[in-house]
Design an enzyme around this catalytic site. Structure first.
Site, PDB file in Angstrom:
ATOM      1  N   THR A 280       0.847  -1.195   0.000  1.00 50.44           N
ATOM      2  CA  THR A 280       0.000   0.000   0.000  1.00 50.44           C
ATOM      3  C   THR A 280       0.877   1.239   0.000  1.00 50.44           C
ATOM      4  O   THR A 280       2.014   1.221   0.454  1.00 50.44           O
ATOM      5  CB  THR A 280      -0.891   0.078   1.252  1.00 50.44           C
ATOM      6  OG1 THR A 280      -0.033   0.095   2.382  1.00 50.44           O
ATOM      7  CG2 THR A 280      -1.828  -1.091   1.345  1.00 50.44           C
TER       8      THR A 280
ATOM      9  N   LYS B 141     -12.338  19.691  11.061  1.00 46.14           N
ATOM     10  CA  LYS B 141     -13.407  19.914  12.021  1.00 46.14           C
ATOM     11  C   LYS B 141     -13.362  21.367  12.471  1.00 46.14           C
ATOM     12  O   LYS B 141     -12.393  21.797  13.078  1.00 46.14           O
ATOM     13  CB  LYS B 141     -13.250  18.971  13.216  1.00 46.14           C
ATOM     14  CG  LYS B 141     -14.569  18.511  13.713  1.00 46.14           C
ATOM     15  CD  LYS B 141     -14.480  17.235  14.484  1.00 46.14           C
ATOM     16  CE  LYS B 141     -15.894  16.783  14.827  1.00 46.14           C
ATOM     17  NZ  LYS B 141     -15.931  15.795  15.852  1.00 46.14           N
TER      18      LYS B 141
END
Ligand code: AMP
Length: 546
Positions: free
Chosen positions: A186, A444
Site C-alpha cells: 500500500t 473539524k
C-alpha cells in the site's frame, strides 16, 4: 447435496488461455522504454508468458516464491503477470516512485527471489541491490545486446536472452484457487508499507466483475489504455479483465505526459482509458490550448482520488467522453464502486445527473458496504449522514501479508469481518456512495465537519486553477479552519480575493476557506495522489490570517 458442476479452480492462467484461443489476434500495443512502439497479439503474448514460466522453473524457483518487477505498463510486464502467476509464483509489482530505502525494505519484507526491471530503473536498482538480501537473480527487461557491461550488478541478465531458449509450451499447473497470484504494497503514508496479497480466485472474480456493463463495461470492441500503472493495484485489474473480454490493450510505457498520452490515444484509436485525475489534468492542459479533439475515445474511468466536477464537465461537454468515476483501494483489488446512472436517472435534467456522477458510485456485486458511527452502529442511507465506510467481499483483504498490523477487520454481531477503508462517506437511498474525506484529512471547524474534497472541487472549477488541496489549520476558537493551497495555470492571473469570492454561493459561508496559499506544485505521492502529509509539513510555519 453438492451441485454436479465441473469444479475448476479460478486461476489467472485460464484468462490467458482463453484470450489466446478466442482472441488470439487481438492486439497488445506498447510504447517502450526504448522509445519505439511494439505490437503483437494475445497469441504471441501467451507463448512468451509460457517461456517465462519455463525460465522461472529453470531458475529453480519454488511454488509461491515472489518475483518482483520495477516496470512501466508494457507487454513484457504483462508476460510476467501471467508467466509468474500462472506457474504458481507470486508477481510482486513494486512502485518505482518510492524512496530507494523503502523499495529495499519492501523487497526484503516480500523476500523477493528475482527482480525484473525496465532500463529506466537501473539507477534505482543500483542503489538498492546491495540491500536486497533475498534477490538471487537480476534481470533487465531488454534485448540481449542492450545489456550494459558496467551495471555494477553481478550476474545481470537480459530478459530476451533469458526467455529466448525456452520452450513455448507449458502446462499451466492446476492448484488451489486461493493460492497467492500477486502482491502490492500500500502507498500508506505512515509506518512501514503493508502488502495486499491477491489470490487467483480474487483476481479472476474481480476481473469478471470489472467487465460488467455497469462497472468497467469493456468488450472485444474496445481499445483499452490503462494509464494507471501496473504497479498500482495491477492497473485496476485491466491486465486481467482485457484478456477476459478480448479487448485490445494499449500500454503507454514511460511516456505519461499529456502530449504522449493524447497522441497514443489517437494513434491506437483508444476507446477506453483509465487513470487518476492528475494524469487527465495533464492531458487536458495539453489539449485545451491547441483545441485538440478525440477521434475515438468514448469513456474514461477516473479514480484513485476524487474526480473534480470541472474534469467531468470538460470530458463530457467539450470532448463527448463519458467519465466513469470509480472508487477503490489497494486492499480491494481495487474496485469497490463505479458511478453509472440507473434507468430512472436518465430522465433527470443534466445538472441533476451531474450531481450523481460526482459521487463515487454504487457497489459492484461482490462488494458489500456500510457506514458506521464511532460505536460501530450502522448509519442510515440518506445521502446526508456520514460515517466510516466499511466493506466486505471476496476480493477484499482479510489480513495483510505476514499478519502485519494485526487483524485489520471489524466484526459485526454475526461475527462477519468488515474492512475499514479509512474513508468517510455518505450512502444515498439508491446505494450511491460519496466520499467526503479520508478520515485523517477531515477538517473539524466549530464541531462541524468540512469536506476537503468539496472545497477542492470548487477551486478546481475556476478556470485559472490547475490543482487545489484543502487542509485544516489549527485555530484557537474553531479548532481548525480550512485553507486552500492552489497551483495556478501559467500565464493566468488569479488573486486571493478573487478565488475566495468564487466560493460565494457555492458552499455554506462558514465552509469557505480562510485563506488561499499559492504554490508552484503540490507534492504528489507515489501513485499520483496529493500528499497532504507532506503539504502540511511544508506549511508547518504557516499562520492563519487574523
Ligand atoms: P490506494 O490504496 O493507494 O489506491 O488508495 C485508496 C484510497 O484512495 C481510498 O481509500 C480513497 O481514500 C482514495 N480514493 C480512491 N478512489 C477515490 C475516488 N474516486 N474519490 C475519492 N477518493 C478516492
Amino acid at each position: 447435496m453438492l451441485g454436479l458442476m465441473q469444479n475448476q479452480p479460478l486461476l489467472t492462467s485460464s484468462l490467458i488461455d482463453f484470450a489466446e484461443r478466442h482472441h488470439g489476434d487481438a492486439e497488445i500495443v506498447s510504447r517502450r522504454v526504448e522509445g519505439d512502439v511494439h505490437r503483437y497479439n494475445y497469441a504471441a503474448m501467451a507463448k512468451r508468458a509460457r517461456q517465462v514460466a519455463n525460465a522461472l522453473d529453470g531458475l529453480g524457483l519454488a511454488f509461491s516464491d515472489r518475483v518482483a518487477t520495477l516496470a512501466w505498463n508494457g507487454y513484457r510486464h504483462m508476460e510476467l503477470y501471467f508467466g509468474v502467476g500462472g506457474s504458481g509464483r507470486v508477481v510482486h509489482t513494486i512502485n518505482p516512485r518510492l524512496h530507494p530505502d523503502q523499495v529495499a525494505w519492501i523487497m526484503n519484507h516480500a523476500e523477493d527471489q528475482v527482480l525484473l526491471f525496465d532500463a529506466t530503473f537501473l539507477p534505482l536498482v543500483q542503489k538498492v541491490h546491495a540491500q536486497a538480501k533475498t534477490v538471487k537473480h537480476w534481470i533487465l527487461l531488454c534485448e540481449a545486446d542492450k545489456l550494459p557491461s558496467d551495471s555494477g550488478i553481478p550476474g545481470l541478465m537480459s530478459y530476451e536472452a533469458w526467455i529466448a531458449p525456452q520452450a513455448t509450451d507449458y502446462d499451466w499447473p492446476q492448484f488451489d484457487e486461493n493460492t497467492a497470484a500477486s502482491m502490492c504494497y500500500t502507498s500508506g503514508t505512515t509506518g512501514n508499507p503493508k502488502a495486499a496479497l491477491y489470490s487467483h480466485r480474487s483476481s479472476v472474480l474481480h476481473a469478471y466483475a470489472a467487465a460488467l456493463p455497469d462497472v468497467m463495461g469493456i468488450s472485444a470492441r474496445d481499445s483499452v489504455l490503462p494509464v494507471v500503472p501496473m504497479f498500482h493495484v495491477n492497473a485496476w485489474g485491466l491486465p486481467y479483465s482485457c484478456p477476459l473480454v478480448g479487448a485490445k490493450l494499449v500500454f503507454p510505457g514511460p511516456a505519461l505526459d499529456g502530449k504522449s498520452v493524447y497522441e497514443l490515444i489517437e494513434a491506437e484509436q483508444v476507446t477506453y482509458a483509465a487513470g487518476v485525475p492528475t494524469v487527465w489534468q495533464m492531458m487536458l492542459s495539453h489539449m485545451q490550448p491547441a483545441n485538440l479533439k478525440f477521434s475515438s475515445l468514448k469513456r474514461t474511468v477516473i479514480g484513485g482520488s476524487a474526480c473534480p466536477p470541472a474534469m467531468i464537465h470538460a470530458f463530457q461537454d467539450d470532448y463527448g467522453v463519458e467519465v466513469l468515476h470509480a472508487w477503490g483501494m489497494t486492499e480491494m483489488s481495487p474496485l469497490g464502486t463505479l458511478c453509472t446512472l440507473k434507468n430512472k436517472h436518465l430522465k433527470l435534467p443534466k445538472e441533476e445527473q451531474m450531481k450523481i456522477r460526482l459521487k463515487q458510485g454504487r457497489a459492484i456485486y461482490g462488494v458489500d458496504m456500510k457506514i458506521v458511527n464511532d460505536a460501530g452502529e450502522e448509519l442510515p442511507w440518506d445521502g446526508k449522514t456520514y460515517g466510516d465506510l466499511l466493506v466486505r467481499g471476496p476480493w477484499i483483504l482479510a489480513e495483510y501479508f505476514k499478519g502485519e498490523g494485526g487483524d485489520p477487520l471489524r466484526y459485526d454481531a454475526k461475527g462477519r469481518g468488515w474492512f475499514p477503508t479509512g474513508d468517510v462517506a455518505t450512502l444515498d437511498p439508491d446505494g450511491f456512495m460519496q466520499i467526503t474525506d479520508r478520515s485523517k484529512d477531515v477538517i473539524k471547524s466549530g464541531g462541524e465537519w468540512i469536506s476537503s474534497i468539496d472545497i477542492e472541487n470548487i477551486a478546481m472549477g475556476h478556470p485559472a486553477v490547475v490543482m487545489a488541496a484543502c487542509i485544516g489549520m489549527p485555530h484557537p476558537k474553531w479548532d481548525e479552519r480550512p485553507i486552500v493551497v492552489v497551483v495556478k495555470k501559467p500565464n493566468m492571473a488569479l488573486s486571493k480575493p478573487e478565488l475566495l469570492a468564487f466560493y460565494q454561493g457555492k458552499t455554506a459561508k462558514w465552509q469557505i476557506p480562510d485563506d488561499v496559499v499559492f504554490v508552484d506544485a503540490i507534492p504528489l505521492g507515489a501513485t499520483g495522489k496529493m500528499l497532504k502529509t507532506k503539504l502540511r509539513e511544508q506549511l508547518v510555519d504557516y499562520q492563519l490570517p487574523v
